[in-house]
Design a protein around this motif. Structure first.
Motif, mmCIF file in Angstrom:
data_model
loop_
_atom_site.group_PDB
_atom_site.id
_atom_site.type_symbol
_atom_site.label_atom_id
_atom_site.label_comp_id
_atom_site.label_asym_id
_atom_site.label_seq_id
_atom_site.Cartn_x
_atom_site.Cartn_y
_atom_site.Cartn_z
ATOM 1 N N VAL A 134 0.840 -1.203 0.000
ATOM 2 C CA VAL A 134 0.000 0.000 0.000
ATOM 3 C C VAL A 134 0.872 1.249 0.000
ATOM 4 O O VAL A 134 0.643 2.197 -0.768
ATOM 5 N N ARG A 184 3.918 1.611 -1.039
ATOM 6 C CA ARG A 184 4.646 1.767 -2.299
ATOM 7 C C ARG A 184 3.751 2.306 -3.411
ATOM 8 O O ARG A 184 4.199 3.072 -4.268
ATOM 9 N N LEU A 185 2.470 1.963 -3.386
ATOM 10 C CA LEU A 185 1.572 2.323 -4.482
ATOM 11 C C LEU A 185 0.839 3.643 -4.281
ATOM 12 O O LEU A 185 0.533 4.340 -5.259
ATOM 13 N N TYR A 186 0.535 3.993 -3.020
ATOM 14 C CA TYR A 186 -0.369 5.123 -2.786
ATOM 15 C C TYR A 186 0.272 6.178 -1.885
ATOM 16 O O TYR A 186 0.828 5.863 -0.831
ATOM 17 N N THR A 245 -4.487 7.769 1.151
ATOM 18 C CA THR A 245 -5.515 6.731 1.087
ATOM 19 C C THR A 245 -6.687 7.079 2.000
ATOM 20 O O THR A 245 -6.562 7.910 2.905
ATOM 21 N N GLU A 298 -5.372 -6.991 -5.514
ATOM 22 C CA GLU A 298 -6.381 -6.045 -5.985
ATOM 23 C C GLU A 298 -6.827 -5.198 -4.792
ATOM 24 O O GLU A 298 -7.352 -5.729 -3.809
ATOM 25 N N ARG A 331 -8.829 -1.939 -2.825
ATOM 26 C CA ARG A 331 -9.954 -1.008 -2.821
ATOM 27 C C ARG A 331 -9.873 -0.157 -1.559
ATOM 28 O O ARG A 331 -9.515 -0.643 -0.480
ATOM 29 N N LEU A 369 -7.618 9.036 -2.496
ATOM 30 C CA LEU A 369 -6.945 7.821 -2.953
ATOM 31 C C LEU A 369 -6.042 8.248 -4.105
ATOM 32 O O LEU A 369 -6.465 8.346 -5.250
ATOM 33 N N GLU A 370 -4.790 8.540 -3.765
ATOM 34 C CA GLU A 370 -3.850 9.099 -4.731
ATOM 35 C C GLU A 370 -2.665 8.158 -4.910
ATOM 36 O O GLU A 370 -2.003 7.788 -3.932
ATOM 37 N N GLU A 371 -2.420 7.787 -6.154
ATOM 38 C CA GLU A 371 -1.267 6.941 -6.441
ATOM 39 C C GLU A 371 0.019 7.756 -6.350
ATOM 40 O O GLU A 371 0.025 8.966 -6.583
ATOM 41 N N ARG A 372 1.096 7.081 -6.029
ATOM 42 C CA ARG A 372 2.389 7.755 -6.006
ATOM 43 C C ARG A 372 2.850 8.038 -7.430
ATOM 44 O O ARG A 372 2.631 7.233 -8.342
ATOM 45 N N VAL A 404 4.533 5.428 -10.252
ATOM 46 C CA VAL A 404 4.193 4.020 -10.000
ATOM 47 C C VAL A 404 3.464 3.453 -11.200
ATOM 48 O O VAL A 404 2.552 4.082 -11.719
#
Length: 215
Positions: free
Chosen positions: A170, A172-174, A177, A197, A199, A209-212, A215
């Motif tokens: 989590v 690493r990806l976002y 949140t 997956e 959510r 909910l913001e992605e880095r 990525v």
């Protein structure tokens, strides 16, 4: 606290920051979980009362406390699993809140007794996850809880292990949140690849909910 009539999420939170997170899709789904735990126990008391035997409701409360005690003690039998705990948790919430439960409920154990309360903190969405749930079974699964962004970052930047690996993904990806993130492990049967997956769960409220970047 916003009330949907049934708990959309129930968190069993241990003092060490581990526990379980369970999600119920509808009132019918929640009631089915409750009934699947309650009815077999009450059915065993059908017929004439036996002198000296506990009343059915007293026996039910004991059964709930026993199941949840195993969950807090990390002693859930393999044949019960997280799904069995989700039913005991639902029965506990129904016993405490009767007709209308809060949208989010937290079950804790402090100095022995169980404490069941509305989880209002999960409705506030501070920008980092307060709970990350391995959404592996029908209603959820094991979870990690965080009280601050520092607490979350400490866990997320530690090397992953068999008991704690989802927070690292989590993180690493976002970049930001909702207060609850659920990750469902997936496996590609043909290529043998594994993925997750995700959510974010906002409980109907505005939540980031913001992605880095990159990525």
């Amino acid at each position: 606290m916003s009330n949907s009539g049934f708990p959309e999420a129930v968190f069993l939170r241990r003092a060490d920051g581990t526990g379980y997170g369970f999600f119920y899709r509808s009132d019918a789904d929640y009631r089915h979980a409750v009934d699947s735990f309650v009815r077999p126990i009450l059915r065993s008391f059908s017929g004439a009362p036996v002198p000296g035997q506990p009343a059915p409701q007293a026996h039910l409360k004991t059964a709930i406390a026993t199941f949840l005690g195993q969950a807090f003690d990390k002693a859930v039998p393999a044949e019960v699993g997280a799904e069995g705990v989700s039913r005991a948790v639902a029965a506990c919430v129904a016993d405490v809140f009767d007709s209308r439960a809060p949208r989010v409920v937290v079950i804790e154990r402090k100095d022995g007794p169980l404490a069941v309360r509305p989880g209002i903190e999960f409705m506030r969405h501070p920008g980092f996850p307060l709970a990350i749930v391995v959404d592996a079974d029908a209603h959820g699964g094991e979870a990690h809880f965080f009280t601050s962004d520092t607490d979350y970052r400490r866990a997320a930047q530690a090397p992953p292990g068999p008991r704690c690996w989802l927070p690292q993904i989590v993180f690493r990806l976002y970049a930001r949140t909702p207060s609850v993130m659920a990750g469902r492990p997936l496996a590609d049967g043909t290529e043998g690849r594994h993925s997750v997956e995700f959510r974010g769960i906002s409980f109907g409220l505005p939540a980031p909910l913001e992605e880095r970047a990159g990525v």
